[in-house]
Scaffold this active site. Structure first.
Site, PDB file in Angstrom:
ATOM      1  N   ALA A   1      -5.402  -6.681  -1.885  1.00 44.86           N
ATOM      2  CA  ALA A   1      -4.130  -7.374  -1.641  1.00 44.86           C
ATOM      3  C   ALA A   1      -4.167  -8.788  -2.233  1.00 44.86           C
ATOM      4  CB  ALA A   1      -3.798  -7.392  -0.158  1.00 44.86           C
TER       5      ALA A   1
ATOM      6  N   GLU B   1      -2.850   6.011   6.173  1.00 43.36           N
ATOM      7  CA  GLU B   1      -1.752   6.794   5.597  1.00 43.36           C
ATOM      8  C   GLU B   1      -1.355   7.809   6.666  1.00 43.36           C
ATOM      9  OE1 GLU B   1      -0.332   6.388   2.579  1.00 43.36           O
ATOM     10  OE2 GLU B   1      -1.660   4.684   2.219  1.00 43.36           O
TER      11      GLU B   1
ATOM     12  N   LEU C   1      -6.266 -11.189  -1.821  1.00 39.42           N
ATOM     13  CA  LEU C   1      -7.572 -11.854  -2.000  1.00 39.42           C
ATOM     14  C   LEU C   1      -7.836 -12.109  -3.482  1.00 39.42           C
ATOM     15  CD1 LEU C   1      -9.894  -9.803   0.399  1.00 39.42           C
ATOM     16  CD2 LEU C   1      -8.849 -12.047   0.807  1.00 39.42           C
TER      17      LEU C   1
ATOM     18  N   THR D   1       6.393  -0.853  -6.222  1.00 39.31           N
ATOM     19  CA  THR D   1       6.379   0.526  -5.750  1.00 39.31           C
ATOM     20  C   THR D   1       4.967   1.069  -5.968  1.00 39.31           C
ATOM     21  OG1 THR D   1       6.747   1.598  -7.878  1.00 39.31           O
ATOM     22  CG2 THR D   1       8.688   0.760  -6.755  1.00 39.31           C
TER      23      THR D   1
ATOM     24  N   LYS E   1      -9.636   1.553  -6.918  1.00 34.39           N
ATOM     25  CA  LYS E   1      -9.851   0.096  -6.919  1.00 34.39           C
ATOM     26  C   LYS E   1     -11.173  -0.274  -7.603  1.00 34.39           C
ATOM     27  CE  LYS E   1      -7.150  -0.671  -2.738  1.00 34.39           C
ATOM     28  NZ  LYS E   1      -7.235  -0.734  -1.276  1.00 34.39           N
TER      29      LYS E   1
ATOM     30  N   GLY F   1      -1.024   2.034  12.623  1.00 32.98           N
ATOM     31  CA  GLY F   1      -0.373   1.986  11.302  1.00 32.98           C
ATOM     32  C   GLY F   1      -1.328   1.582  10.195  1.00 32.98           C
TER      33      GLY F   1
ATOM     34  N   GLU G   1      -3.236  -8.831  -9.628  1.00 37.18           N
ATOM     35  CA  GLU G   1      -4.252  -9.282  -8.663  1.00 37.18           C
ATOM     36  C   GLU G   1      -4.253  -8.416  -7.414  1.00 37.18           C
ATOM     37  OE1 GLU G   1      -6.745 -12.126  -8.390  1.00 37.18           O
ATOM     38  OE2 GLU G   1      -7.081 -10.411  -7.069  1.00 37.18           O
TER      39      GLU G   1
ATOM     40  N   LYS H   1      17.574   4.049  -4.425  1.00 35.87           N
ATOM     41  CA  LYS H   1      18.977   4.488  -4.422  1.00 35.87           C
ATOM     42  C   LYS H   1      19.864   3.696  -5.350  1.00 35.87           C
ATOM     43  CE  LYS H   1      18.875   6.163   0.325  1.00 35.87           C
ATOM     44  NZ  LYS H   1      17.662   5.439   0.809  1.00 35.87           N
TER      45      LYS H   1
END
Ligand code: ADP
Ligand code: ASP
Ligand code: MG
Length: 823
Positions: A617, A673, A619, A561, A688, A670, A612, A513
């Site tokens: 994530a 997706e 690691l 993002t 990945k 959670g 990375e 926004k």
């Protein structure tokens, strides 16, 4: 005797004049013999020039400007002189203004403004300010004597920047001070700065900023104990504080260093002022009228030892470079002699010269206003050489700046030029020309003007702020990862500063926004509030444009993002020497050509593109892989579980529980997706492993990844999420049988991505207890690298591969590594 010179801002307002009077009174109380030199009120000299131009053009509005100057002076009289004495002073000042108006009337009639007349017009600034301050002092009961420097300083008739006739001048000054009875009886002389006169008594000026020079001339003639230059900053600083906010005071400096700094733009002292003081070994103290207890800077023969290798940086913001080039110049004696002879005859001042040892070209820097004139002169003077082909070309390059790094300490240490060029290179600042004076106390570089601020700040940073390098961050995406990152940086700010010598500055932040950019920095603990209140509607192109416009050193763009559009800007950013850090996989998992292009651009530009967190994530997967690659290892096989979701599902799928129930549980926690099929489809894993394959040196395209579908067709085709879950239930037997089959062999189901023989496959496999993937819990990721060096037992990286905290910390680590790289 001490000569005190007060500059334009020091006489610029009622308050500052009060301050001057205090300083003068203090000297009197301490029984010091003083002479005072004053500038025009700040801005007045510029206005007088403007007025002169307007009058020449017949623009009657000049009168309005004269009124404004008059008002400003009259306000000082009203504020500082007792009412009953005012009328006399008004009258005498009015008289001076009338004289100016008469002169301007003449100019507007003949419509010509000669340098001679312009000097006369400019002289009114100092004459007015000095007359008024003299009256203010007198009204306090202090004997003061107004001295018009035109009676003391004799010059040639080079109007605008006259040369001083020292023999005559010194005599006149000494005589005046010896004979003036008011001075003999303790009167304080207040002398107009900046102006002098020819032997025919025509008014001249000593060049812009010339009041400093007046003080030095008077000081030298009287063999003063010291010359105090009172200005609006705490002495000479490591750089112009208006351009480099982190500049700080230089306590002591040599004449030679001060000369170099001021010659290259540090206008705090007018360069010619140093000469008379230097010749007589008179120290100059630069002081701040607005902070009078600060010790300022002492300019003298020697300077105290310093902790920095350079003393200061200065710049001339606008120069033009003249390039004289030609093969015929090689070995032909006299070309440069002729060149510089011609320039001297035409009174063109050369700021810097650089000649390649091949003698094929000479380039020199001049004031851009003289550029066309120089080109015309040289074209004429070298017409013969050009027609014979000895000189190919005389070209002018504009919109350039010079930066000079100055310091006696440079003589004794090596690597300064290297450091200078390296920091400019890393910040994408192209060096157009270089010159090092043989005295070795100055290395000057010519750069494009639009890089000036960035270059000055970056150079200042490496040479003076070893205690804290700045990293300027622009963050896009303030969702969970982005905001966690900012919180982590905020918590770690003090540590980074003291232990990693890194000062992190958030200069831009944006979500879908709003966006906010502030080159001074957005505080890390109230960015949310400021984004909300001060932010403007987000436009990515505008954000990027603004970043390029600020052109800050050590800039890093962080994309938090998963947006496809932002990625299109990466190349542009890297190309503008802005490093990019991102957990966003889109750029690296598109076409191989795009992946390569980004890598290459970063390499060519000397900036970093770090990601990375694209895989696993926080690691250390990509770093480990790159480390192996750079050290020459070769990859035989990579096996990996790269989806936290699928890891969780298969770690918890045991006989007795339905597959649908586990997927539902993962969704409720959670871990998936919104539509779990996005995880189960294997697409994310495919991106990945593709990135890992590319990092391992295999130029694969997305289509090269084979995904063996895990879901029966009916599940994939289900139109809604509830329908999908229903289909999972309906196909329970299928999943049960997969599980039973694996368990019968004492194996476990694992969703594994494999790179082997240049092929990438993603499939549900079962692995036995001997396999490193057998023991896995929670939603952990695991990667196993089998390489030539790790052949018998693979190198394994394992741990939580998802979550905002660990992803943000991975991004954070990438950002910090850029800090060390750019230093
Ligand atoms: P004055 O009117 O007192 O003569 P000037 O404007 O001529 O003052 O010179 C003071 C200004 O010089 C400062 O305000 C500062 O912006 C500028 N400056 C440029 N380089 C330096 C430097 N290295 N150290 C201090 N001031 C500098
Ligand atoms: N008033 C003159 C100028 O503005 C001289 C000075 O301030 O030193 O250039
Ligand atoms: Mg000045």
């Amino acid at each position: 005797m001490i000569v005190l010179k007060f500059g334009g801002t020091s006489v610029g307002s009622v308050d500052s004049i009060k301050q001057i009077i205090n300083i003068i009174e203090q000297h009197r109380q301490e029984d010091m013999s003083i002479a005072v030199v004053l500038s025009a009120m700040s801005g007045v000299t510029n206005q007088l020039i403007e007025i002169g131009r307007m009058a020449t053009n017949g623009n009657p509005d000049y009168l309005e400007l004269v009124r404004r100057i008059e008002d400003r002076h009259f306000n000082v009289i009203k504020a500082l002189i007792p009412v009953k004495e005012q009328s006399k002073v008004f009258a005498s000042i009015r008289g001076v203004i009338n004289e100016l108006e008469d002169l301007l009337r003449g100019v507007s009639l003949i419509r010509e403004l000669s340098p001679r007349t312009l000097d006369l017009i400019m002289s009114f600034g100092e004459r007015l300010s000095t007359a008024i301050v003299t009256e203010c002092i007198k009204s306090r009961g202090i004997p003061a004597v107004f001295c018009d420097a035109r009676q003391l300083i004799k010059t040639d008739s080079q109007f605008g920047q006259a040369e001083v006739n020292y023999t005559l001048t010194n005599q006149l000054i000494q005589d005046f001070f010896a004979r003036n009875t008011a001075l003999q009886t303790g009167g304080i002389p207040l002398i107009t700065g900046f102006i002098g006169s020819t032997e025919k008594n025509e008014t001249t000026t000593l060049g812009r900023g010339g009041s400093d020079y007046t003080a030095s001339i008077i000081g030298a003639a009287l063999n003063a104990e010291r010359i105090d230059i009172w200005t609006d900053v705490d002495g000479m600083m490591t750089a112009d504080p208006r351009k480099v906010p982190n500049a700080f005071n230089i306590p002591s400096i040599t004449y030679a260093e001060a000369m170099e700094l001021s010659h290259f733009g540090a206008k705090v002292i007018y360069p010619p002022s140093l000469q008379p003081a230097f010749a007589r070994n008179i120290p100059i103290q630069v002081l701040n009228t607005f902070n009078p207890t600060h010790a300022g800077t002492l300019v003298s023969r020697t300077a105290e030892r310093r902790q920095y290798t350079i003393t200061g940086i200065s710049s001339i913001d606008d120069i033009a470079l003249v390039n004289v080039q030609g093969s015929g110049m090689i070995g032909v004696a006299g070309v440069s002699a002729k060149l510089f002879g011609v320039l001297a005859t035409n009174r063109i001042s050369v700021i810097l010269i650089s000649q390649a040892s091949s003698e094929h070209s000479i380039c020199f820097a001049i004031d851009p206003r003289a550029a066309q004139q120089v080109k015309d002169i040289l074209d004429t003077e070298f017409a013969v050489e050009m027609s014979h082909g000895h000189i190919d070309n005389i070209s002018i390059e504009r919109d350039l700046s010079i930066i000079a790094t100055v310091g006696e300490g440079m003589k004794k240490s090596s690597g300064i030029a290297g450091k200078l060029f390296s920091v400019l290179g890393k910040n994408g600042v192209n060096i157009v020309a270089v010159a090092q004076g043989s005295s070795e106390i100055n290395i000057s570089v010519v750069i494009n003007k639009n890089n000036l601020s960035k270059a000055l700040n970056a150079i200042h940073n490496v040479f003076f702020q070893s205690e804290a390098r700045i990293l300027n961050l622009y963050l896009v995406g303030t969702g969970l990862i982005g905001s966690t990152l900012l919180r982590q940086i905020c918590a770690q700010y003090a540590f980074l500063r003291s232990e990693k010598l890194l000062r992190v500055c958030l200069v831009g932040v944006s979500n879908t926004k709003k966006m906010l950019l502030d080159p001074k920095g957005v505080s890390l603990d109230d960015w949310r509030e400021r984004l909300l209140t001060e932010g403007v509607t987000t436009s990515l192109p505008a954000f990027v444009e603004q970043m390029k416009y600020y052109n800050l050193p050590n800039s890093v763009f962080i994309d938090c993002t998963s947006d496809k559009d932002i990625v299109q800007f990466y190349e542009l950013l890297l190309d503008a020497n802005i490093s990019v850090v991102t957990p966003n996989k889109v750029a690296n998992s598109g076409s191989f050509a795009e992946y390569r292009r980004l890598q290459k651009t970063a390499l060519n530009r000397g900036v970093k593109f770090l990601y990375e967190t694209n895989v696993g994530a926080g690691l250390p997967i990509i770093n480990t892989l790159q480390g192996l690659m750079t050290s020459g290892d070769r990859f035989l096989k990579i096996e990996a579980i790269l989806s936290g979701t699928l890891s969780y599902i298969f770690n918890n799928f045991r006989s007795g529980t339905s597959f649908a129930a586990i997927v539902r549980e993962a969704k409720e926690k959670g871990y998936t997706e919104p539509d779990p099929r996005e995880d189960l489809s294997g697409m994310d894993v495919a991106r990945k492993i593709l990135i890992l394959a590319r990092e391992a040196g295999f130029p694969l395209e997305p289509d090269d990844v084979t995904i063996k579908n895990l879901l029966p067709e009916a599940c994939t085709a289900a139109p809604t999420i509830p329908a999908f879950f229903q289909e999972l239930e309906n196909n329970n037997d299928y999943f049960e049988s997969l599980l039973a089959d694996a368990e019968s062999r004492n194996e476990k189901l694992r969703y594994v991505a494999t790179l082997e023989n240049e092929k990438v496959t993603i499939e549900l496999r079962s692995v036995g207890p001997e396999h490193p993937f057998y023991m896995l819990s929670g939603s952990d990721n695991i990667v196993s690298f089998t390489t030539e060096r790790y052949k018998d037992r693979p190198l394994v990286v394992k741990g939580p591969g998802a979550g905002a905290e660990v992803t943000a910390s991975g991004v954070f680590a990438d950002v910090v590594s850029i800090g060390s790289y750019l230093a």
